[in-house]
Design a protein around this motif. Structure first.
Motif, PDB file in Angstrom:
ATOM      1  N   VAL A 272      -1.239 -17.587  -1.732  1.00 29.92           N
ATOM      2  CA  VAL A 272       0.153 -18.013  -1.667  1.00 29.92           C
ATOM      3  C   VAL A 272       0.595 -18.617  -2.998  1.00 29.92           C
ATOM      4  O   VAL A 272       1.712 -18.385  -3.475  1.00 29.92           O
ATOM      5  N   SER A 273      -0.318 -19.394  -3.602  1.00 30.51           N
ATOM      6  CA  SER A 273       0.058 -20.089  -4.833  1.00 30.51           C
ATOM      7  C   SER A 273       0.115 -19.166  -6.039  1.00 30.51           C
ATOM      8  O   SER A 273       0.775 -19.494  -7.023  1.00 30.51           O
ATOM      9  N   HIS A 274      -0.558 -18.024  -5.991  1.00 30.79           N
ATOM     10  CA  HIS A 274      -0.588 -17.132  -7.153  1.00 30.79           C
ATOM     11  C   HIS A 274      -0.006 -15.759  -6.824  1.00 30.79           C
ATOM     12  O   HIS A 274       1.067 -15.395  -7.326  1.00 30.79           O
ATOM     13  N   ARG A 277       3.477 -15.633  -5.086  1.00 29.27           N
ATOM     14  CA  ARG A 277       4.559 -16.181  -5.878  1.00 29.27           C
ATOM     15  C   ARG A 277       5.029 -15.220  -6.964  1.00 29.27           C
ATOM     16  O   ARG A 277       6.196 -15.245  -7.366  1.00 29.27           O
ATOM     17  N   THR A 278       4.125 -14.358  -7.441  1.00 29.85           N
ATOM     18  CA  THR A 278       4.501 -13.442  -8.514  1.00 29.85           C
ATOM     19  C   THR A 278       5.596 -12.466  -8.092  1.00 29.85           C
ATOM     20  O   THR A 278       6.634 -12.357  -8.762  1.00 29.85           O
ATOM     21  N   LEU A 280       7.564 -12.798  -5.547  1.00 33.07           N
ATOM     22  CA  LEU A 280       8.725 -13.610  -5.172  1.00 33.07           C
ATOM     23  C   LEU A 280       9.523 -14.026  -6.400  1.00 33.07           C
ATOM     24  O   LEU A 280      10.771 -14.044  -6.371  1.00 33.07           O
ATOM     25  N   ALA A 281       8.803 -14.378  -7.467  1.00 32.32           N
ATOM     26  CA  ALA A 281       9.512 -14.765  -8.697  1.00 32.32           C
ATOM     27  C   ALA A 281      10.318 -13.600  -9.245  1.00 32.32           C
ATOM     28  O   ALA A 281      11.464 -13.775  -9.711  1.00 32.32           O
ATOM     29  N   LYS A 284      13.340 -13.092  -7.019  1.00 30.66           N
ATOM     30  CA  LYS A 284      14.299 -14.170  -7.235  1.00 30.66           C
ATOM     31  C   LYS A 284      15.063 -13.967  -8.539  1.00 30.66           C
ATOM     32  O   LYS A 284      16.305 -14.103  -8.591  1.00 30.66           O
TER      33      LYS A 284
END
Length: 508
Positions: A272-274, A277-278, A280-281, A284
């Protein structure tokens, strides 16, 4: 309710008594003690002799024989009867029980005392011999029991079957103490049983063996002798060791499950932290740029940003799907809907949306169908192809198959067919093949954000759930070959109790 103490054979016991020779030997010995002295005297009368010592030695030999057969008390009876007969027929005055000569009185007394002493020695020797025989038999039984338990890993019900058969009882049971109710009332619950249903109360059993404070072994059908009770104690100790071993195994299994759960949670948090997030970034950033009214994008730039959103969403979908599939596999809740599936159909669906010029599909036209869940098989192929494209960026990925049936492709005794996904990448060392299929395992040179290491674990779990095998083999000349082996379809409809889980494996 505590079991009745009058039947408990575990715990405190009286001193160990020496075994009796048994009624089957004692009753004939008493009869012999009454009949053998007259018979010996009759034979002595037929032989000419004039020595009192001859009569005494012959009768002493008969007393020893009675002692060997029945033990002490039949021999004492034989000594008394023999003394009276010798007095009547061989001591002057003959034909009378009176004795005139004092030496004859002393001889008769010594004869009786020697006969009793010899009987004591013979009786003790016979009982020690029987005790040694019983001890040897018990040791043989326990040795065989231990050997089988170690070799076969016997379960508690199987062990109770052996106890019931050895002691020839109608039922055997293992009871466990439980505390129920707010007041902590103690009750005994039947945990395992063998043979005839056990009574509802421990005290109603014929034999109760206390294993420890919380466990009891019971037998129903008959009472046991002292020797059998002693052997039952040894059986009880062995049963207690088996129970404790099973509890230890269950505890280790639970600890392993908890450790795997902790590893899973840690890996999910890392993902989830890596890895999550990629994409998702990217989504976004692209969506925010498209919504920004101060920036004007050309049609090509808008198309590129939309493609970034779609690509990021697809990656998120794959990551989340693999996480959900891995959780189902770990929980053993995967239930495939097995039916005939053609390799070409599964490969076509699996590669839908995959735009890569490095993919080559070389499937024979006559490949027969295999038994598989269509959605799961598509996910297996898609994960293998994605893994090959990722780790062999500079080579083609070839998907081929074998017809099976007449070749060596088999699963046990069942004919099978194979699909291979071949790449020419760096490959993987032989000692790392098993680790490759574990969840959250990735190659060391993989860049962050390319996945969370669940693709091969999910592929292996789904393949095995369908009754197949997933293998990893080195590609001749370098690279890795993944082999999916599934049983050839027989055309038989699956059982009505088989339910599919296609929602999680066919939405790719």
């Amino acid at each position: 309710m505590e079991p009745g103490n009058r039947r408990i054979v575990g715990g405190e016991r009286r001193g160990r008594r020496r075994p009796r020779l048994g009624r089957r030997r004692e009753i004939p010995a008493f009869i012999l003690a009454l009949g053998l002295p007259p018979l010996l005297q009759f034979l002595l009368d037929l032989l000419p002799h004039d020595q009192l010592s001859t009569d005494m030695l012959v009768h002493l030999t008969g007393i020893v024989g009675v002692a060997l057969l029945g033990g002490l008390w039949p021999a004492v009876l034989a000594a008394v009867v023999a003394g009276l007969i010798v007095n009547y027929f061989s001591v002057h005055p003959v034909g009378s029980l009176s004795v005139i000569d004092p030496e004859n009185i002393l001889a008769l007394l010594i004869f009786v005392l020697v006969a009793v002493a010899v009987s004591l020695v013979v009786d003790r020797s016979a009982k020690l011999s029987k005790e040694a025989h019983l001890a040897g038999a018990e040791a043989a039984v326990l040795s065989d029991l231990s050997r089988r338990a170690v070799a076969e890993g016997n379960s508690i019900p199987a062990f109770l079957d052996k106890v019931r058969e050895h002691f020839q009882v109608v039922g055997a049971g293992l009871w466990v103490k439980r505390e129920t109710g707010p007041g902590g009332a103690v009750v005994w619950e039947l945990a395992e049983s063998s043979g005839k249903p056990q009574p509802g109360d421990v005290s109603a059993s014929d034999v109760v063996e206390q294993l420890d404070r919380d466990r009891i072994l019971t037998l129903t059908g008959r009472d046991l002798t002292d020797d059998e009770r002693r052997l039952l104690t040894a059986f009880g100790a062995h049963l207690l060791a088996m129970v404790q071993r099973e509890e230890l195994t269950a505890s280790q299994r639970e600890n392993l499950r908890l450790a795997e759960g902790n590893t899973m949670r840690t890996s999910i948090l890392r993902a989830v932290s890596h890895d999550l997030r990629t994409p998702l970034a990217g989504i976004k950033l692209a969506s925010s740029s498209l919504r920004d009214k101060t920036i004007t994008f050309s049609a090509e730039e808008q198309e590129e940003l939309l493609a970034t959103v779609e690509s990021g969403a697809d990656r998120l979908d794959r990551l989340v799907s693999n996480l959900l599939d891995m959780s189902r596999i770990t929980a053993d809740s995967v239930a495939p809907l097995i039916r005939p599936v053609y390799w070409a159909d599964a490969v076509g669906e699996a590669l839908r949306g995959t735009d890569s010029a490095r993919l080559r599909v070389l499937l024979p036209d006559n490949m027969p169908p295999v038994d598989a869940d269509p959605g799961m098989l598509e996910r297996v192929i898609a994960n293998l192809v994605e893994n090959a494209l990722k780790y062999a960026p500079g080579s083609d990925v070839v998907i081929s198959g074998t017809v099976g049936g007449a070749g060596s492709a088999r699963i046990g005794d069942v004919p099978a067919s194979e699909l291979t996904v071949v790449d020419r990448g760096a490959g993987i060392p032989a000692d790392e093949v098993l680790a490759m299929f574990r969840p959250f395992q990735r190659a060391d040179d993989t860049t962050p954000g390319t996945g969370i290491g669940l693709g091969l674990a999910v592929a292996k779990g789904f393949t095995e759930a369908m009754g197949g095998v997933l293998l990893a083999e080195p590609t001749p000349g370098g690279g890795l070959t993944m082999v999916v082996r599934l049983p050839l379809s027989t055309g038989v409809a699956p059982s009505s109790g088989t339910k599919g889980q296609r929602g999680h494996s066919s939405d790719r």
